[in-house]
Design a protein around this motif. Sequence first.
Motif, PDB file in Angstrom:
ATOM      1  N   GLY A  34       0.790  -1.233   0.000  1.00 36.98           N
ATOM      2  CA  GLY A  34       0.000   0.000   0.000  1.00 36.98           C
ATOM      3  C   GLY A  34       0.815   1.271   0.000  1.00 36.98           C
ATOM      4  N   VAL A  35       2.125   1.151   0.165  1.00 38.33           N
ATOM      5  CA  VAL A  35       3.000   2.324   0.252  1.00 38.33           C
ATOM      6  C   VAL A  35       3.329   2.831  -1.151  1.00 38.33           C
ATOM      7  CG1 VAL A  35       5.309   3.103   0.931  1.00 38.33           C
ATOM      8  CG2 VAL A  35       3.993   1.629   2.460  1.00 38.33           C
ATOM      9  N   PRO A  36       3.097   4.110  -1.432  1.00 38.46           N
ATOM     10  CA  PRO A  36       3.463   4.653  -2.751  1.00 38.46           C
ATOM     11  C   PRO A  36       4.978   4.827  -2.877  1.00 38.46           C
ATOM     12  CG  PRO A  36       2.590   6.384  -1.353  1.00 38.46           C
ATOM     13  CD  PRO A  36       2.440   5.109  -0.572  1.00 38.46           C
ATOM     14  N   TYR A  37       5.412   5.243  -4.060  1.00 40.15           N
ATOM     15  CA  TYR A  37       6.852   5.399  -4.313  1.00 40.15           C
ATOM     16  C   TYR A  37       7.308   6.783  -3.858  1.00 40.15           C
ATOM     17  CZ  TYR A  37       6.789   0.914  -6.583  1.00 40.15           C
ATOM     18  OH  TYR A  37       6.661  -0.451  -6.814  1.00 40.15           O
ATOM     19  N   THR A  38       7.479   6.891  -2.543  1.00 37.48           N
ATOM     20  CA  THR A  38       7.858   8.154  -1.914  1.00 37.48           C
ATOM     21  C   THR A  38       9.356   8.406  -2.091  1.00 37.48           C
ATOM     22  OG1 THR A  38       8.358   7.082   0.187  1.00 37.48           O
ATOM     23  CG2 THR A  38       6.064   7.778  -0.168  1.00 37.48           C
TER      24      THR A  38
ATOM     25  N   LEU B 162      -6.021   3.745 -11.166  1.00 43.37           N
ATOM     26  CA  LEU B 162      -5.345   4.767 -11.965  1.00 43.37           C
ATOM     27  C   LEU B 162      -4.970   5.993 -11.120  1.00 43.37           C
ATOM     28  CD1 LEU B 162      -7.156   4.549 -15.403  1.00 43.37           C
ATOM     29  CD2 LEU B 162      -5.116   3.372 -14.581  1.00 43.37           C
ATOM     30  N   ASP B 163      -5.302   5.959  -9.831  1.00 45.94           N
ATOM     31  CA  ASP B 163      -4.759   6.941  -8.895  1.00 45.94           C
ATOM     32  C   ASP B 163      -3.325   6.579  -8.518  1.00 45.94           C
ATOM     33  OD1 ASP B 163      -5.730   4.644  -7.665  1.00 45.94           O
ATOM     34  OD2 ASP B 163      -6.460   5.670  -5.878  1.00 45.94           O
ATOM     35  N   ARG B 164      -2.904   5.345  -8.844  1.00 42.64           N
ATOM     36  CA  ARG B 164      -1.533   4.889  -8.559  1.00 42.64           C
ATOM     37  C   ARG B 164      -0.713   4.742  -9.843  1.00 42.64           C
ATOM     38  NH1 ARG B 164       0.951   1.554  -3.862  1.00 42.64           N
ATOM     39  NH2 ARG B 164       2.530   0.272  -4.832  1.00 42.64           N
ATOM     40  N   TYR B 165      -1.333   4.210 -10.876  1.00 37.56           N
ATOM     41  CA  TYR B 165      -0.617   3.949 -12.121  1.00 37.56           C
ATOM     42  C   TYR B 165      -0.883   5.056 -13.137  1.00 37.56           C
ATOM     43  CZ  TYR B 165      -0.072  -0.685 -10.096  1.00 37.56           C
ATOM     44  OH  TYR B 165       0.241  -1.728  -9.255  1.00 37.56           O
ATOM     45  N   GLU B 166       0.165   5.411 -13.871  1.00 40.66           N
ATOM     46  CA  GLU B 166       0.048   6.484 -14.861  1.00 40.66           C
ATOM     47  C   GLU B 166      -0.918   6.098 -15.977  1.00 40.66           C
ATOM     48  OE1 GLU B 166       2.976   8.886 -17.923  1.00 40.66           O
ATOM     49  OE2 GLU B 166       3.815   8.088 -16.058  1.00 40.66           O
ATOM     50  N   LYS B 167      -0.884   4.822 -16.365  1.00 35.19           N
ATOM     51  CA  LYS B 167      -1.814   4.347 -17.406  1.00 35.19           C
ATOM     52  C   LYS B 167      -2.205   2.908 -17.102  1.00 35.19           C
ATOM     53  CE  LYS B 167       2.041   3.473 -20.620  1.00 35.19           C
ATOM     54  NZ  LYS B 167       3.125   3.954 -19.742  1.00 35.19           N
ATOM     55  N   ALA B 168      -3.324   2.481 -17.688  1.00 36.19           N
ATOM     56  CA  ALA B 168      -3.857   1.147 -17.401  1.00 36.19           C
ATOM     57  C   ALA B 168      -2.848   0.057 -17.747  1.00 36.19           C
ATOM     58  CB  ALA B 168      -5.158   0.926 -18.166  1.00 36.19           C
ATOM     59  N   GLY B 169      -2.059   0.266 -18.813  1.00 41.12           N
ATOM     60  CA  GLY B 169      -1.069  -0.742 -19.208  1.00 41.12           C
ATOM     61  C   GLY B 169      -0.054  -1.047 -18.119  1.00 41.12           C
TER      62      GLY B 169
ATOM     63  N   LYS C 126     -10.052   8.089 -10.204  1.00 43.42           N
ATOM     64  CA  LYS C 126      -9.691   8.723 -11.479  1.00 43.42           C
ATOM     65  C   LYS C 126      -9.948   7.802 -12.672  1.00 43.42           C
ATOM     66  CE  LYS C 126      -7.983  11.905  -8.755  1.00 43.42           C
ATOM     67  NZ  LYS C 126      -8.852  13.035  -8.343  1.00 43.42           N
ATOM     68  N   LEU C 127     -10.971   6.957 -12.567  1.00 43.99           N
ATOM     69  CA  LEU C 127     -11.296   6.035 -13.651  1.00 43.99           C
ATOM     70  C   LEU C 127     -12.314   6.652 -14.602  1.00 43.99           C
ATOM     71  CD1 LEU C 127     -11.701   2.736 -11.584  1.00 43.99           C
ATOM     72  CD2 LEU C 127      -9.703   3.451 -12.887  1.00 43.99           C
ATOM     73  N   ASP C 128     -12.363   6.118 -15.804  1.00 42.49           N
ATOM     74  CA  ASP C 128     -13.389   6.512 -16.777  1.00 42.49           C
ATOM     75  C   ASP C 128     -14.728   5.973 -16.283  1.00 42.49           C
ATOM     76  OD1 ASP C 128     -15.012   7.028 -18.920  1.00 42.49           O
ATOM     77  OD2 ASP C 128     -13.929   5.734 -20.334  1.00 42.49           O
ATOM     78  N   LEU C 129     -15.670   6.864 -15.994  1.00 44.28           N
ATOM     79  CA  LEU C 129     -16.950   6.458 -15.414  1.00 44.28           C
ATOM     80  C   LEU C 129     -18.003   6.090 -16.458  1.00 44.28           C
ATOM     81  CD1 LEU C 129     -17.287   9.113 -12.554  1.00 44.28           C
ATOM     82  CD2 LEU C 129     -16.479   6.752 -12.368  1.00 44.28           C
ATOM     83  N   LYS C 130     -17.703   6.264 -17.743  1.00 43.27           N
ATOM     84  CA  LYS C 130     -18.721   6.038 -18.777  1.00 43.27           C
ATOM     85  C   LYS C 130     -19.310   4.627 -18.740  1.00 43.27           C
ATOM     86  CE  LYS C 130     -17.158   9.555 -22.102  1.00 43.27           C
ATOM     87  NZ  LYS C 130     -16.046  10.069 -21.261  1.00 43.27           N
ATOM     88  N   PRO C 131     -18.505   3.560 -18.573  1.00 45.33           N
ATOM     89  CA  PRO C 131     -19.127   2.215 -18.501  1.00 45.33           C
ATOM     90  C   PRO C 131     -20.080   2.069 -17.322  1.00 45.33           C
ATOM     91  CG  PRO C 131     -16.763   2.042 -18.941  1.00 45.33           C
ATOM     92  CD  PRO C 131     -17.025   3.476 -18.579  1.00 45.33           C
ATOM     93  N   LEU C 132     -19.747   2.692 -16.199  1.00 37.47           N
ATOM     94  CA  LEU C 132     -20.628   2.650 -15.032  1.00 37.47           C
ATOM     95  C   LEU C 132     -21.909   3.433 -15.303  1.00 37.47           C
ATOM     96  CD1 LEU C 132     -21.124   1.868 -12.053  1.00 37.47           C
ATOM     97  CD2 LEU C 132     -19.887   3.952 -11.400  1.00 37.47           C
ATOM     98  N   VAL C 133     -21.774   4.602 -15.925  1.00 37.18           N
ATOM     99  CA  VAL C 133     -22.944   5.421 -16.271  1.00 37.18           C
ATOM    100  C   VAL C 133     -23.891   4.626 -17.181  1.00 37.18           C
ATOM    101  CG1 VAL C 133     -23.688   7.454 -17.588  1.00 37.18           C
ATOM    102  CG2 VAL C 133     -21.821   7.654 -15.926  1.00 37.18           C
ATOM    103  N   GLU C 134     -23.346   3.940 -18.177  1.00 30.84           N
ATOM    104  CA  GLU C 134     -24.184   3.163 -19.094  1.00 30.84           C
ATOM    105  C   GLU C 134     -24.909   2.033 -18.370  1.00 30.84           C
ATOM    106  OE1 GLU C 134     -25.062   3.635 -22.320  1.00 30.84           O
ATOM    107  OE2 GLU C 134     -24.110   5.579 -21.949  1.00 30.84           O
ATOM    108  N   ALA C 135     -24.204   1.378 -17.447  1.00 30.11           N
ATOM    109  CA  ALA C 135     -24.839   0.285 -16.690  1.00 30.11           C
ATOM    110  C   ALA C 135     -25.967   0.821 -15.814  1.00 30.11           C
ATOM    111  CB  ALA C 135     -23.794  -0.428 -15.833  1.00 30.11           C
ATOM    112  N   ILE C 136     -25.748   1.968 -15.170  1.00 30.14           N
ATOM    113  CA  ILE C 136     -26.779   2.569 -14.324  1.00 30.14           C
ATOM    114  C   ILE C 136     -27.970   3.005 -15.164  1.00 30.14           C
ATOM    115  CG2 ILE C 136     -27.293   4.539 -12.811  1.00 30.14           C
ATOM    116  CD1 ILE C 136     -24.413   4.280 -11.728  1.00 30.14           C
ATOM    117  N   LYS C 137     -27.697   3.636 -16.308  1.00 33.49           N
ATOM    118  CA  LYS C 137     -28.786   4.066 -17.205  1.00 33.49           C
ATOM    119  C   LYS C 137     -29.678   2.896 -17.625  1.00 33.49           C
ATOM    120  CE  LYS C 137     -28.113   6.544 -20.818  1.00 33.49           C
ATOM    121  NZ  LYS C 137     -27.478   7.037 -22.060  1.00 33.49           N
TER     122      LYS C 137
END
Length: 439
Positions: A56-60, A173-180, A337-348
């Motif tokens: 859980g420790v970030p790269y301080t 994505l609050d920890r990693y710069e990109k999903a890859g 900091k994730l893309d919420l669009k898939p969640l929005v579509e599921a809720i809709k």
Amino acid sequence: MKRALVFGAGVSGLGAKKLLEKNGYEVVLVDDKKAISSKEGMSIIPSVELFIKSPGVPYTELVKKAFELKIPVMDEVELAYRYMRKKDEQPKIIAVTGTNGKTTITTKIKELIQYCGYKCEFAGNIGRSFAELVIENIDLDYIVLELSSYQLENVREFRPDIAMVINLAPDHLDRYEKAGDYYNAKFNIGAKQESGDYFITNMNCEESSKRLSNINADIWKVSLEGGDGCDIYPEDGWVMYKDKKIIREEKLSLKGRHNLENVLFIAAVSEIIGLDKEKLREFLYNTGTLEHRMERFLEVGNTLFINDSKGTNIESSKMAIEAYHGCILICGGVDKKLDLKPLVEAIKTHVSTVFLIGELAEKLEKELIQGGYLESRIIRAGDLENSIGLIHQKIDIYEKNNILLSPATASFDQFKNFEERGKVFKELVKKYFTAGEKI
């Protein structure tokens, strides 16, 4: 005396500390809340030979200083693995990672192996640390490790006998710069495997398929869609191993498409290690669901309450939402900091009313409205207690309702962890809806 620094005083860090001390190290524990500070650690670090970074420790700056000084930096999982490999009798290691399903698969593999008469325990990102298990020196046939991406960032020699990546979807994505970067960390689970080891992969996961060229183990393929070359797949109401029927789908006690995917991985492990097929069937036809994972825990009148507090990312909550079409949803927590669009579509598509809680509430409300979800169906409740209180006022329990807690993110803005969040949810439901029986 050899000296090591352990950064982080959680379950993983304390396990590493005990293991190092047992093996003759003087250990300096650094934790800005529970031990000496990072600032003090900076003055000590030139004198240490080994640096253990808790997941859980970030790269301080302290971690970067260790790399700069060329001090070996490793995870507790790597440390425990190296000491376990020094033992005369070594259990087989089954290592499990992925975005969703890790805990269910880890737990059910352990329970299945025990059901078949072998000695097996789990550790890692579930229950106790791997280091604690190594210290206990229990005579085991198998160890099942649930591993997060954080726990796999600094492995070097770790080589499980069986490894698997269940699925990959954007997370942390609050920890990693990109999903890859997150996906690559997951795939470290099989980086040191060789021919004769086994790697189980999900052929429906595009990101996993892209990375298979990096795996040198014997690859086993599972797929919900079947297809050429798959080892385990569903077909005509059966789970198949190659061309043989092994499990009747309709008899599975773990329901839902996501659980069928979990069963494919469990069945693959069973085939690899040669467990009795009748025992496998008995187990999978009767085993129960886990707490906080689409847990149907209370029914009052015609109203069902489902605790999916383990829905800590969008893909996981999407599956829960889709399983309960027309539900009343409680959602929100930390902003990852994730893309919420898939969640929005599921809720809709599937949610009649959504109660928003936590740090993410304002952002999710805006995206829901922009995505065409009716503002009148959005309630900014703030927290769980207010959500349950408002639901109690608004619904008729004798009409058919499914009340689903599936937050789609972590809980650290309001709770210690997802377990505490789920426990509080269940307590509040029972407080406001006093009739009914546990199911």
